[in-house]
Enzyme design. Sequence first.
Site, mmCIF file in Angstrom:
data_model
loop_
_atom_site.group_PDB
_atom_site.id
_atom_site.type_symbol
_atom_site.label_atom_id
_atom_site.label_comp_id
_atom_site.label_asym_id
_atom_site.label_seq_id
_atom_site.Cartn_x
_atom_site.Cartn_y
_atom_site.Cartn_z
ATOM 1 N N CYS A 96 -2.223 8.010 3.944
ATOM 2 C CA CYS A 96 -2.049 7.500 2.589
ATOM 3 C C CYS A 96 -3.187 7.876 1.651
ATOM 4 C CB CYS A 96 -1.887 5.980 2.629
ATOM 5 S SG CYS A 96 -3.235 5.136 3.494
ATOM 6 N N GLU A 116 0.876 -1.166 0.000
ATOM 7 C CA GLU A 116 0.000 0.000 0.000
ATOM 8 C C GLU A 116 0.912 1.215 0.000
ATOM 9 O OE1 GLU A 116 -1.431 3.092 0.780
ATOM 10 O OE2 GLU A 116 -2.066 2.478 2.785
#
Length: 258
Positions: free
Chosen positions: A62, A28
Amino acid sequence: MCFTGSGEVGKLIMGYAAQSNMKRLALECGGKSPHVVLADADIAAAAEGIAWGIYYNAGETCHAGSRVVVQASVKDALVEGIAKVTETITLGHPLDPKTQMGALIDRGHMNRVLGFIESGRAEGARVALGGGRALEETGGTYVEATILDDVAPDMRVAREEIFGPVLTVTRVADEAEAIAVANDTIYGLAAAVWTENINAAHRVSSALRAGTVWVNAYDKSSFATPFGGFKQSGFGRDRSPHAIEKYADLKTIWTAYR
């Protein structure tokens, strides 16, 4: 193996995995998540969701909603609304109960974020709010909640992950251009659509290349739903049975009975 972090390090880990024992990875690696705001959106609701979607952790998350892609007819009203919400967010020491947005992780990263803001200025973006260091007298690594308006899709601030409290605003003519601009990125972690038209919501959310798309909301989550990205945001999923399956190998046994 799971990794959450930058794309640069994620690519290194992919290489190390290949060179060692071909271990499986789930990566990720961040994003440049867009808010697509159509002309019929509830501007007040969009402004609230957008402001908190980028500033709640000083942009150091993120899937921060760091890009606004908005139809030109409502752009100015939206920027004004985001600025008003942002001005109510209290910047301060993380241990102060009144604080709603804290410092960046360290001085090096603070300087990197400030460098992005200067890059935006140099390329022609307009600083609509913030744009500098804050609370410098404390010695802390604080950066003002910043809105960069009139950002072109090819500017550095529109293409690279800043990982700080910096929101870019890009105007578009219509829904088709909004989708094209929103998808014109190496990332594909998250996105949002703001519209009062359910048909448009279905069209745009289906067209956006992102692992999670919110409609008239941002950053809602559940452990029952998968979270992860497309493109250089990585692969694999956190949460939900889909994440568990990442660690499972299927085995087939054939038996001939005589």
